[in-house]
Design a protein around this motif. Structure first.
Motif, PDB file in Angstrom:
ATOM      1  N   TRP A  60       9.120  -9.370 -11.066  1.00  0.00           N
ATOM      2  CA  TRP A  60       8.103  -8.159  -9.961  1.00  0.00           C
ATOM      3  C   TRP A  60       8.989  -8.623  -8.891  1.00  0.00           C
ATOM      4  CZ3 TRP A  60       4.427  -4.499  -9.433  1.00  0.00           C
ATOM      5  CH2 TRP A  60       4.343  -4.224  -7.670  1.00  0.00           C
TER       6      TRP A  60
ATOM      7  N   PHE B  75      11.004  -6.075  -6.028  1.00  0.00           N
ATOM      8  CA  PHE B  75      11.018  -5.662  -4.701  1.00  0.00           C
ATOM      9  C   PHE B  75      11.612  -6.369  -3.189  1.00  0.00           C
ATOM     10  CE2 PHE B  75       8.275  -6.468  -1.013  1.00  0.00           C
ATOM     11  CZ  PHE B  75       6.878  -5.719  -1.921  1.00  0.00           C
TER      12      PHE B  75
ATOM     13  N   ALA C  70       3.185   1.064   1.846  1.00  0.00           N
ATOM     14  CA  ALA C  70       3.516  -0.380   0.862  1.00  0.00           C
ATOM     15  C   ALA C  70       3.170  -1.564   1.759  1.00  0.00           C
ATOM     16  CB  ALA C  70       5.037  -0.043   0.735  1.00  0.00           C
TER      17      ALA C  70
ATOM     18  N   LEU D 192      -0.661  -1.811   2.072  1.00  0.00           N
ATOM     19  CA  LEU D 192      -1.163  -2.498   1.076  1.00  0.00           C
ATOM     20  C   LEU D 192      -1.154  -3.585   0.119  1.00  0.00           C
ATOM     21  CD1 LEU D 192      -1.017   1.240  -1.035  1.00  0.00           C
ATOM     22  CD2 LEU D 192      -3.466  -0.269  -0.506  1.00  0.00           C
ATOM     23  N   GLU D 193      -0.217  -4.747   1.377  1.00  0.00           N
ATOM     24  CA  GLU D 193       0.628  -5.854   1.042  1.00  0.00           C
ATOM     25  C   GLU D 193       1.133  -6.085  -0.728  1.00  0.00           C
ATOM     26  OE1 GLU D 193      -2.760  -8.898   1.636  1.00  0.00           O
ATOM     27  OE2 GLU D 193      -3.437  -6.615   3.343  1.00  0.00           O
ATOM     28  N   LEU D 194       1.890  -4.722  -0.692  1.00  0.00           N
ATOM     29  CA  LEU D 194       2.394  -4.475  -2.013  1.00  0.00           C
ATOM     30  C   LEU D 194       3.401  -6.137  -2.155  1.00  0.00           C
ATOM     31  CD1 LEU D 194       3.303  -1.161  -2.917  1.00  0.00           C
ATOM     32  CD2 LEU D 194       1.324  -2.494  -3.638  1.00  0.00           C
ATOM     33  N   SER D 195       3.591  -6.168  -1.112  1.00  0.00           N
ATOM     34  CA  SER D 195       4.708  -7.784  -0.971  1.00  0.00           C
ATOM     35  C   SER D 195       4.020  -9.407  -1.115  1.00  0.00           C
ATOM     36  CB  SER D 195       5.310  -8.086   0.884  1.00  0.00           C
ATOM     37  OG  SER D 195       4.053  -8.089   1.764  1.00  0.00           O
TER      38      SER D 195
ATOM     39  N   PRO E 257       0.905  -7.158  -8.904  1.00  0.00           N
ATOM     40  CA  PRO E 257      -0.193  -7.141  -8.360  1.00  0.00           C
ATOM     41  C   PRO E 257      -1.270  -7.019  -9.502  1.00  0.00           C
ATOM     42  CG  PRO E 257       1.172  -5.658  -7.171  1.00  0.00           C
ATOM     43  CD  PRO E 257       2.050  -6.347  -8.842  1.00  0.00           C
TER      44      PRO E 257
ATOM     45  N   LEU F 132      -6.151  -5.491  -5.998  1.00  0.00           N
ATOM     46  CA  LEU F 132      -5.584  -3.585  -4.994  1.00  0.00           C
ATOM     47  C   LEU F 132      -6.246  -2.802  -4.812  1.00  0.00           C
ATOM     48  CD1 LEU F 132      -2.355  -2.276  -4.479  1.00  0.00           C
ATOM     49  CD2 LEU F 132      -2.195  -1.798  -6.907  1.00  0.00           C
TER      50      LEU F 132
ATOM     51  N   VAL G 276       2.953   1.424  -9.578  1.00  0.00           N
ATOM     52  CA  VAL G 276       2.477   0.714  -8.583  1.00  0.00           C
ATOM     53  C   VAL G 276       3.300   0.985  -7.638  1.00  0.00           C
ATOM     54  CG1 VAL G 276       1.335  -1.734  -7.937  1.00  0.00           C
ATOM     55  CG2 VAL G 276       1.014  -0.419  -9.770  1.00  0.00           C
ATOM     56  N   PHE G 277       4.544  -0.039  -7.479  1.00  0.00           N
ATOM     57  CA  PHE G 277       5.895   0.152  -6.707  1.00  0.00           C
ATOM     58  C   PHE G 277       5.883   1.433  -5.699  1.00  0.00           C
ATOM     59  CE2 PHE G 277       9.608   0.325  -4.003  1.00  0.00           C
ATOM     60  CZ  PHE G 277       9.169  -0.761  -3.130  1.00  0.00           C
TER      61      PHE G 277
ATOM     62  N   PRO H  67       1.778   3.699  -2.854  1.00  0.00           N
ATOM     63  CA  PRO H  67       2.329   3.878  -1.384  1.00  0.00           C
ATOM     64  C   PRO H  67       1.610   5.008  -0.595  1.00  0.00           C
ATOM     65  CG  PRO H  67       3.597   2.180  -1.617  1.00  0.00           C
ATOM     66  CD  PRO H  67       3.255   2.802  -3.309  1.00  0.00           C
TER      67      PRO H  67
END
Ligand code: HBI
Ligand code: FE
Length: 294
Positions: A42, A46, A65, A68-71, A76, A81, A138-139, A143
């Motif tokens: 992931w 990413f 993105a 939502l702190e996808l980083s 996740p 999330l 999700v990615f 967002p």
């Protein structure tokens, strides 16, 4: 002795097939069961996507993105999330094993739940996927679910799904989804940008969709899109370009009945074809598609 974990690693698409599922096809994501290698995969996807998308994704996507702190490192946890997403637009992300039946998919969307595949793709499928995995879902998708206008569009699509099925016009509605939610481009003051999740989750297609001289890029037109066939196993031959999410929503907030009647007798348009009435932004050479070009 068979090693269960090695098996799951070899075929991650089947990883959640055997777990018990609820009536609505949701499952337990069982977040603690992802291996270190899966979390690392992931992170790599990413980092690669972030570099490619910085100047290519639309601002709304990049902003959300980040919000939502996808980083956060690793795959996740969908529940956590969702707890960040729900206060923004009411949407939640729910884990599923893979593709779910159309009516189940539409019912989730109509209720602001986005079903996301819980497995992560294998090393052999880093850039091409048969079935949506957690990175795509999700990615790629989540967002924009934090954007209020896009959030409404997705719910409207879910509500329209059942009706399209009843009228036998699901094929036409699915083309709308394909050419917007999955492979849409948007005009911005900085030039064309990506908003479709299918493009977002492929670094190679992100470059291709914006910079290759092969594909056509045509201004979005609802009836035209509903007539256009698509290919599921290669880059798109034509991308459609919207002017704004508001414009897309407004165009789709109307009764599709008359449009569907028109579709019953309209001819299909081939994926590479340009037709009279198209507002062509770039005419593709179709060079990339080789023999596939007709
Ligand atoms: N199921 N999990 C999942 N994800 C999808 O994107 C999906 C699905 N089932 C049906 C479906 N998409 C499409 O065929 C509909 O949009 C028509
Ligand atoms: Fe998708």
């Amino acid at each position: 002795m068979p090693d269960m974990h090695a098996n799951a690693e070899a075929n991650p698409r089947n990883r959640f097939r055997a777990v018990p599922r609820n009536e609505d096809f949701t499952i337990d994501q069982d977040w603690s069961s992802y291996s270190a290698a899966e979390h690392e995969r992931w992170d790599r996807l990413f980092a690669q996507s972030r570099a490619v998308l910085q100047e290519r994704a639309c601002a709304e996507f990049l902003e959300m993105a980040s919000v939502l702190e996808l980083s956060c490192s690793g795959i996740p946890d969908m529940r956590r999330l969702s707890d960040r997403l729900a206060p923004m637009t009411g949407w939640r992300v729910v884990p599923v094993a893979g593709l779910v039946p159309d009516e189940v998919f539409f019912d989730h969307l109509a209720n602001r739940r986005f079903p996301a595949g819980a497995f992560i793709r294998s090393e052999q499928e880093m850039d091409y996927l048969e079935e949506p995995d957690i990175f795509h879902d999700v990615f790629g998708h989540v967002p924009l679910l934090a954007n209020p206008v896009f959030a409404d569009f997705m719910q409207a699509y879910g509500k329209g799904g059942r009706r399209a099925m009843q009228l036998g016009r699901l094929q036409n509605l699915a083309r709308l989804y394909w050419y917007t939610v999955e492979f849409g481009l948007i005009r911005t003051p900085q030039g064309l940008r990506i908003f479709g999740a299918g493009i977002m989750s492929s670094a190679a297609e992100s470059v291709f969709a914006l910079e290759s001289d092969s594909p056509n890029r045509v201004a979005f037109d609802l009836a035209r899109v509903m007539r256009t066939r698509y290919i599921i196993d290669d880059f798109q031959q034509t991308y459609f370009v919207i002017d704004s999410f508001r414009g897309l929503l407004d165009e789709c907030y109307r009764d599709f009945g008359a449009l569907y009647e028109q579709m019953a007798t309209a001819s299909d348009v081939e994926p590479h074809a340009l037709i009279e009435g198209d507002s062509v932004i770039t005419r593709g050479t179709l060079g990339y598609f080789g023999d596939r070009r007709k």
